[in-house]
Design an enzyme around this catalytic site. Structure first.
Site, PDB file in Angstrom:
ATOM      1  N   ASP A  74       1.070  -1.398  -0.164  1.00  0.00           N
ATOM      2  CA  ASP A  74      -0.349   0.080  -0.004  1.00  0.00           C
ATOM      3  C   ASP A  74       0.779   1.472   0.047  1.00  0.00           C
ATOM      4  OD1 ASP A  74      -2.584  -1.512  -0.087  1.00  0.00           O
ATOM      5  OD2 ASP A  74      -2.716  -1.457   2.244  1.00  0.00           O
ATOM      6  N   TYR A 132       7.007  -9.224   6.697  1.00  0.00           N
ATOM      7  CA  TYR A 132       7.222  -8.281   6.963  1.00  0.00           C
ATOM      8  C   TYR A 132       7.820  -7.684   8.049  1.00  0.00           C
ATOM      9  CZ  TYR A 132       4.242  -7.178   2.938  1.00  0.00           C
ATOM     10  OH  TYR A 132       3.563  -7.510   1.766  1.00  0.00           O
TER      11      TYR A 132
END
Length: 274
Positions: A74, A132
């Site tokens: 994003d 992540y």
């Protein structure tokens, strides 16, 4: 036709996410994306006719080179290990190509580790896990060098937070941690790593690795951790949220700043075979 895989690093704050943003089948002007910048550079280096590189569009509107990502990130999310693949007709000399790509790309995007892969390799579908990292500051007062990182003013107990994270390991339905933008109907993911630690300079690092992630899943997990710590809830609250399969039971979705895609793992690409 030859297929190549390429590792991409980027700072996401100046881009509207990694994927092209389309309107009426064409990229929206004024919304730069990582994919758009990469494809312009790839086209410049691999397509002989410069006029064919001007559209910057998607495959269905004559985009000459398509970059396929391992997954979407994003707006504001960074990468140190995003993987893309692309197809070209002629073989590429890696050292020359990487230098030229990095000269063309904006300063906040770079590439390395170009390698030829089998034509059945797919940056997204061949991936077995994504890793992540979310990083934030834990102190009351700001520092000019904190940048855009989230600052949490209340004390963080690392041991308690690790106990909360442990409930997420394994295969679960992560409906409670998905945002409404999740298009894939499957909400089941398998997490193989969920760890936190305190680093230098009052920084807290949370590492999460799994086979797949739902839209905003990592950021919502972090928001739930901070809710548990901020309200002195028991670590078992994370288990209750997970089992509820209800987004309203989880914490807020925190800022994307501080979230980085560190590595994408493959059976062959990360080994000697690819």
């Amino acid at each position: 036709m030859k297929r190549y895989a390429l590792k991409v690093q980027y700072i996401g704050k100046n881009y509207a996410g990694s994927q092209l943003q389309l309107e009426n089948g064409k990229p929206i002007e004024g919304l730069p994306t990582i994919q758009g910048e990469l494809e312009k550079a790839l086209c410049t280096l691999t397509v002989k006719s410069a006029s064919r590189c001007e559209s910057g569009g998607a495959e269905e509107y004559n985009r000459p080179v398509k970059a396929v990502f391992s997954g979407r990130t994003d707006r504001g999310v960074n990468s140190k290990g995003q993987i893309i693949h692309f197809d070209v007709k002629e073989p590429i000399v890696a050292s020359k190509f990487l230098y030229q790509m990095n000269e063309i790309l904006p300063d906040d995007i770079s590439v390395d580790e170009l390698r030829e892969v089998d034509t059945d390799f797919h940056a997204q579908k061949s991936a077995v896990s994504r890793f992540y990292r979310f990083e934030f500051i834990n102190r009351r007062c700001k520092n000019a060098y904190d940048g855009d990182l989230l600052r949490v003013k209340f004390p963080i107990n690392i041991d308690r937070m690790q106990k909360s994270l442990n409930y997420l390991l394994g295969e679960h339905d992560f409906t409670s941690f998905k945002s409404s933008g999740t298009l894939n109907p499957s909400k089941v993911c398998t997490l193989t790593k969920a760890e936190c630690r305190r680093a230098e300079g009052d920084r807290i690092i949370i590492d999460i690795e799994g086979n797949r992630f739902l839209y905003n899943m990592v950021r919502t997990i972090v928001g739930t951790l901070l809710e548990i710590e901020g309200h002195d809830l028991p670590p078992e609250h994370m288990k209750d949220v997970l089992e509820a399969k209800d987004r309203t039971k989880a914490g807020q979705t925190v800022s994307p700043y501080g979230l980085t895609l560190m590595k994408v793992r493959y059976k062959t690409y990360n080994g000697e075979k690819a």
